[in-house]
Scaffold this motif. Structure first.
Motif, PDB file in Angstrom:
ATOM      1  N   SER A 224       0.907  -1.192  -0.033  1.00 29.02           N
ATOM      2  CA  SER A 224      -0.024  -0.199  -0.239  1.00 29.02           C
ATOM      3  C   SER A 224       1.020   1.222  -0.112  1.00 29.02           C
ATOM      4  O   SER A 224       0.200   2.409   0.047  1.00 29.02           O
ATOM      5  N   THR A 225       2.143   1.224   0.089  1.00 34.20           N
ATOM      6  CA  THR A 225       2.894   2.363  -0.133  1.00 34.20           C
ATOM      7  C   THR A 225       2.678   3.178  -1.574  1.00 34.20           C
ATOM      8  O   THR A 225       2.930   2.475  -2.728  1.00 34.20           O
ATOM      9  N   PRO A 226       2.078   4.183  -1.536  1.00 35.63           N
ATOM     10  CA  PRO A 226       1.591   4.889  -2.642  1.00 35.63           C
ATOM     11  C   PRO A 226       2.658   5.229  -3.786  1.00 35.63           C
ATOM     12  O   PRO A 226       2.115   4.771  -5.046  1.00 35.63           O
ATOM     13  N   GLU A 227       3.875   5.035  -3.524  1.00 36.75           N
ATOM     14  CA  GLU A 227       4.591   5.428  -4.722  1.00 36.75           C
ATOM     15  C   GLU A 227       5.080   4.270  -5.745  1.00 36.75           C
ATOM     16  O   GLU A 227       5.046   4.411  -6.915  1.00 36.75           O
ATOM     17  N   PHE A 228       4.501   3.042  -4.993  1.00 37.89           N
ATOM     18  CA  PHE A 228       4.773   1.725  -6.069  1.00 37.89           C
ATOM     19  C   PHE A 228       3.625   1.993  -7.168  1.00 37.89           C
ATOM     20  O   PHE A 228       4.113   1.868  -8.600  1.00 37.89           O
ATOM     21  N   LEU A 229       2.329   1.975  -6.904  1.00 39.29           N
ATOM     22  CA  LEU A 229       1.490   1.851  -7.813  1.00 39.29           C
ATOM     23  C   LEU A 229       0.999   3.359  -8.444  1.00 39.29           C
ATOM     24  O   LEU A 229       0.489   3.441  -9.623  1.00 39.29           O
ATOM     25  N   ASN A 230       1.705   4.407  -7.810  1.00 41.95           N
ATOM     26  CA  ASN A 230       1.523   5.794  -8.594  1.00 41.95           C
ATOM     27  C   ASN A 230       2.053   5.901  -9.733  1.00 41.95           C
ATOM     28  O   ASN A 230       1.830   6.448 -10.805  1.00 41.95           O
ATOM     29  N   TRP A 231       3.428   5.166  -9.708  1.00 40.20           N
ATOM     30  CA  TRP A 231       4.300   4.758 -11.052  1.00 40.20           C
ATOM     31  C   TRP A 231       3.386   4.302 -12.233  1.00 40.20           C
ATOM     32  O   TRP A 231       3.519   4.685 -13.215  1.00 40.20           O
ATOM     33  N   ILE A 232       3.143   3.152 -11.750  1.00 42.27           N
ATOM     34  CA  ILE A 232       2.260   2.082 -12.989  1.00 42.27           C
ATOM     35  C   ILE A 232       1.045   3.067 -13.231  1.00 42.27           C
ATOM     36  O   ILE A 232       0.521   2.927 -14.301  1.00 42.27           O
ATOM     37  N   ASP A 233       0.312   3.887 -12.381  1.00 44.66           N
ATOM     38  CA  ASP A 233      -0.910   4.607 -12.959  1.00 44.66           C
ATOM     39  C   ASP A 233      -0.221   5.498 -14.021  1.00 44.66           C
ATOM     40  O   ASP A 233      -1.253   5.895 -15.021  1.00 44.66           O
ATOM     41  N   GLU A 234       0.730   6.341 -13.629  1.00 39.24           N
ATOM     42  CA  GLU A 234       1.261   7.190 -14.653  1.00 39.24           C
ATOM     43  C   GLU A 234       1.538   6.730 -15.939  1.00 39.24           C
ATOM     44  O   GLU A 234       1.120   7.342 -17.213  1.00 39.24           O
ATOM     45  N   LEU A 235       2.220   5.562 -15.994  1.00 36.98           N
ATOM     46  CA  LEU A 235       2.671   4.638 -16.838  1.00 36.98           C
ATOM     47  C   LEU A 235       1.444   4.378 -17.901  1.00 36.98           C
ATOM     48  O   LEU A 235       1.300   4.346 -19.075  1.00 36.98           O
ATOM     49  N   ALA A 236       0.313   3.637 -17.250  1.00 35.44           N
ATOM     50  CA  ALA A 236      -0.844   3.226 -17.872  1.00 35.44           C
ATOM     51  C   ALA A 236      -1.745   4.365 -18.551  1.00 35.44           C
ATOM     52  O   ALA A 236      -1.915   4.170 -19.716  1.00 35.44           O
ATOM     53  N   ASP A 237      -1.677   5.445 -17.761  1.00 33.60           N
ATOM     54  CA  ASP A 237      -2.287   6.555 -18.312  1.00 33.60           C
ATOM     55  C   ASP A 237      -1.626   7.153 -19.538  1.00 33.60           C
ATOM     56  O   ASP A 237      -2.216   7.685 -20.715  1.00 33.60           O
ATOM     57  N   ASN A 238      -0.359   7.105 -19.514  1.00 29.78           N
ATOM     58  CA  ASN A 238       0.585   7.875 -20.580  1.00 29.78           C
ATOM     59  C   ASN A 238       0.401   6.787 -21.877  1.00 29.78           C
ATOM     60  O   ASN A 238       0.630   7.282 -22.947  1.00 29.78           O
ATOM     61  N   ASN A 239      -0.102   5.601 -21.670  1.00 35.42           N
ATOM     62  CA  ASN A 239      -0.064   4.524 -22.832  1.00 35.42           C
ATOM     63  C   ASN A 239      -1.564   4.165 -23.134  1.00 35.42           C
ATOM     64  O   ASN A 239      -2.173   3.212 -23.683  1.00 35.42           O
ATOM     65  N   ASP A 240      -2.429   5.125 -22.586  1.00 34.18           N
ATOM     66  CA  ASP A 240      -4.028   5.119 -23.047  1.00 34.18           C
ATOM     67  C   ASP A 240      -4.736   3.671 -22.469  1.00 34.18           C
ATOM     68  O   ASP A 240      -5.450   3.151 -23.144  1.00 34.18           O
ATOM     69  N   ILE A 241      -4.224   3.301 -21.315  1.00 33.48           N
ATOM     70  CA  ILE A 241      -4.853   2.162 -20.542  1.00 33.48           C
ATOM     71  C   ILE A 241      -5.880   2.666 -19.607  1.00 33.48           C
ATOM     72  O   ILE A 241      -5.411   3.663 -18.763  1.00 33.48           O
ATOM     73  N   THR A 242      -7.055   2.115 -19.795  1.00 35.02           N
ATOM     74  CA  THR A 242      -8.142   2.735 -18.804  1.00 35.02           C
ATOM     75  C   THR A 242      -7.927   2.143 -17.437  1.00 35.02           C
ATOM     76  O   THR A 242      -7.940   0.688 -17.412  1.00 35.02           O
ATOM     77  N   LEU A 243      -8.253   3.000 -16.305  1.00 34.85           N
ATOM     78  CA  LEU A 243      -8.454   2.630 -14.792  1.00 34.85           C
ATOM     79  C   LEU A 243      -9.767   2.235 -14.778  1.00 34.85           C
ATOM     80  O   LEU A 243     -10.655   2.938 -14.671  1.00 34.85           O
ATOM     81  N   ARG A 244      -9.993   0.906 -14.273  1.00 34.20           N
ATOM     82  CA  ARG A 244     -11.197   0.311 -14.099  1.00 34.20           C
ATOM     83  C   ARG A 244     -11.687   0.308 -12.479  1.00 34.20           C
ATOM     84  O   ARG A 244     -12.663   0.601 -12.059  1.00 34.20           O
ATOM     85  N   LYS A 245     -10.606   0.010 -11.785  1.00 35.39           N
ATOM     86  CA  LYS A 245     -10.968  -0.219 -10.405  1.00 35.39           C
ATOM     87  C   LYS A 245      -9.371   0.198  -9.666  1.00 35.39           C
ATOM     88  O   LYS A 245      -8.417   0.128  -9.995  1.00 35.39           O
ATOM     89  N   LYS A 246      -9.497   1.101  -8.395  1.00 36.60           N
ATOM     90  CA  LYS A 246      -8.550   1.439  -7.773  1.00 36.60           C
ATOM     91  C   LYS A 246      -8.673   1.591  -6.532  1.00 36.60           C
ATOM     92  O   LYS A 246      -9.685   1.920  -5.804  1.00 36.60           O
ATOM     93  N   SER A 247      -7.820   0.985  -5.729  1.00 35.44           N
ATOM     94  CA  SER A 247      -7.922   1.101  -3.982  1.00 35.44           C
ATOM     95  C   SER A 247      -6.487   1.024  -3.483  1.00 35.44           C
ATOM     96  O   SER A 247      -5.570   0.355  -3.913  1.00 35.44           O
ATOM     97  N   ASP A 248      -6.294   2.168  -2.748  1.00 39.14           N
ATOM     98  CA  ASP A 248      -4.727   2.331  -2.060  1.00 39.14           C
ATOM     99  C   ASP A 248      -4.695   1.757  -0.629  1.00 39.14           C
ATOM    100  O   ASP A 248      -3.579   1.816  -0.085  1.00 39.14           O
ATOM    101  N   ASN A 249      -5.800   1.118  -0.212  1.00 37.21           N
ATOM    102  CA  ASN A 249      -5.536   0.924   1.358  1.00 37.21           C
ATOM    103  C   ASN A 249      -6.756  -0.238   1.561  1.00 37.21           C
ATOM    104  O   ASN A 249      -7.888   0.120   2.031  1.00 37.21           O
ATOM    105  N   MET A 250      -6.559  -1.545   1.257  1.00 36.84           N
ATOM    106  CA  MET A 250      -7.409  -2.494   1.516  1.00 36.84           C
ATOM    107  C   MET A 250      -6.826  -3.497   2.342  1.00 36.84           C
ATOM    108  O   MET A 250      -5.576  -4.003   1.990  1.00 36.84           O
ATOM    109  N   THR A 251      -7.507  -4.039   3.295  1.00 32.92           N
ATOM    110  CA  THR A 251      -7.132  -5.280   4.009  1.00 32.92           C
ATOM    111  C   THR A 251      -7.659  -6.424   3.660  1.00 32.92           C
ATOM    112  O   THR A 251      -8.816  -6.557   3.714  1.00 32.92           O
ATOM    113  N   LEU A 252      -6.750  -7.474   3.103  1.00 31.71           N
ATOM    114  CA  LEU A 252      -7.668  -8.838   2.997  1.00 31.71           C
ATOM    115  C   LEU A 252      -7.121  -9.775   3.933  1.00 31.71           C
ATOM    116  O   LEU A 252      -5.551  -9.966   3.979  1.00 31.71           O
TER     117      LEU A 252
END
Length: 296
Positions: A224-252
């Protein structure tokens, strides 16, 4: 362990059979082996605590390291995959009917593989009339020994293919293409592993997003450390990949059906409790069916 048709899979029981095989490859007597795998488990904990600062990759060539990872982490991570797909089924409509191809990036340890199999085993019988094809991509070839015969242990129609590659080394992946045909790409605790080398890994992900087929989904689970997936978010957005679901703090947590005692003798050998829960971040992404149909 052989699973009957549509019987719910127990990850700990299956892992016990895999651990039996790795244990036989370790050197020394019982006591020496226990000390070795317990030391490796401690080393993994220390290494994972430094993912934000260390660029040194974990070397899984040592069978004791693989043993420790399988015993401590894989059941928890596999059940995270199962539960997230169940919670977000509307994002995967139709994906697990018919033949489905899945590419597990950094999937050598088997968490993605087992989690998806467990989900499919819980579907109604009419929906499991299918074949699953897995491409496991990983830097460490030795992981392939753990899952090459998983179809013999589980009564489900599947095939597994292992591709050894390094996402930070273009020459190791640029000529491999069949994994790009997947309906679903998974990454389980992988982005954090390569985060410190993200600039070197960027061409791999750009190629992945560019060449994945239209409609392909991406399931990403990590710390859940934000930096990890913030990077992939930016990369996906720059490559026209759509975000369908996002959670930054989920306990399973592991479900009640998963009992750590099903590890058998391996629970004693590892000298610690396996991971039972995790605080995670997750993403579900999709490549649009048409170039202009993404939102933005």
């Amino acid at each position: 362990m052989i699973l009957k048709n549509h019987e719910n899979m127990n990850c700990f029981r299956l892992l016990s059979s895999v651990l039996d095989e790795i244990w036989d490859d370790l050197e020394g007597d019982e006591g020496t082996r226990e000390v070795t795998v317990q030391n490796e488990s401690q080393r993994l904990r220390e290494r994972y605590a430094k993912l934000m600062t260390s660029s040194t990759s974990v070397n899984y060539r040592n069978p004791a390291t693989r043993y420790a990872y399988l015993a401590v982490y894989v059941a928890s991570h596999a059940n995270m995959v199962t539960e997230l797909i169940r919670l977000c089924e509307e994002q995967f409509v139709g994906l697990f009917r018919g033949n489905t191809q899945i590419t597990c990036v950094g999937g050598g340890p088997g968490s993605d593989l087992l989690g998806i199999i467990k989900y499919v085993q819980r579907l109604k019988p009419i929906e499991t009339e299918q074949r699953l094809k897995f491409h496991l991509l990983d830097h460490e070839q030795a992981w392939s020994d753990s899952w090459s015969d998983v179809d013999d242990k589980l009564s489900i129609s599947l095939s597994t293919y292992f591709d050894q590659l390094d996402v930070t080394n273009k020459s190791s992946w640029q000529l491999i293409t069949k994994y790009l045909k997947a309906d679903l790409f998974t990454m389980v605790y992988f982005i954090s592993e390569i985060y410190q080398r993200r600039d070197e890994a960027k061409p791999f992900f750009e190629n992945l997003f560019k060449r994945a087929k239209q409609g392909a989904c991406f399931l990403i689970i990590d710390n859940s450390t934000p930096e990890f997936l913030n990077w992939i978010d930016e990369l996906a957005d720059n490559n026209d990949i759509t975000l369908r679901k996002k959670s930054d703090n989920m306990t399973l947590q592991l479900p009640p059906s998963e009992e750590k005692k099903d590890l058998g003798i391996h629970l004693k050998r590892i000298g610690q409790l396996p991971k039972l829960s995790g605080q995670i971040a997750c993403r579900i992404l999709q490549k649009p069916l048409e170039p202009d149909c993404y939102s933005g």
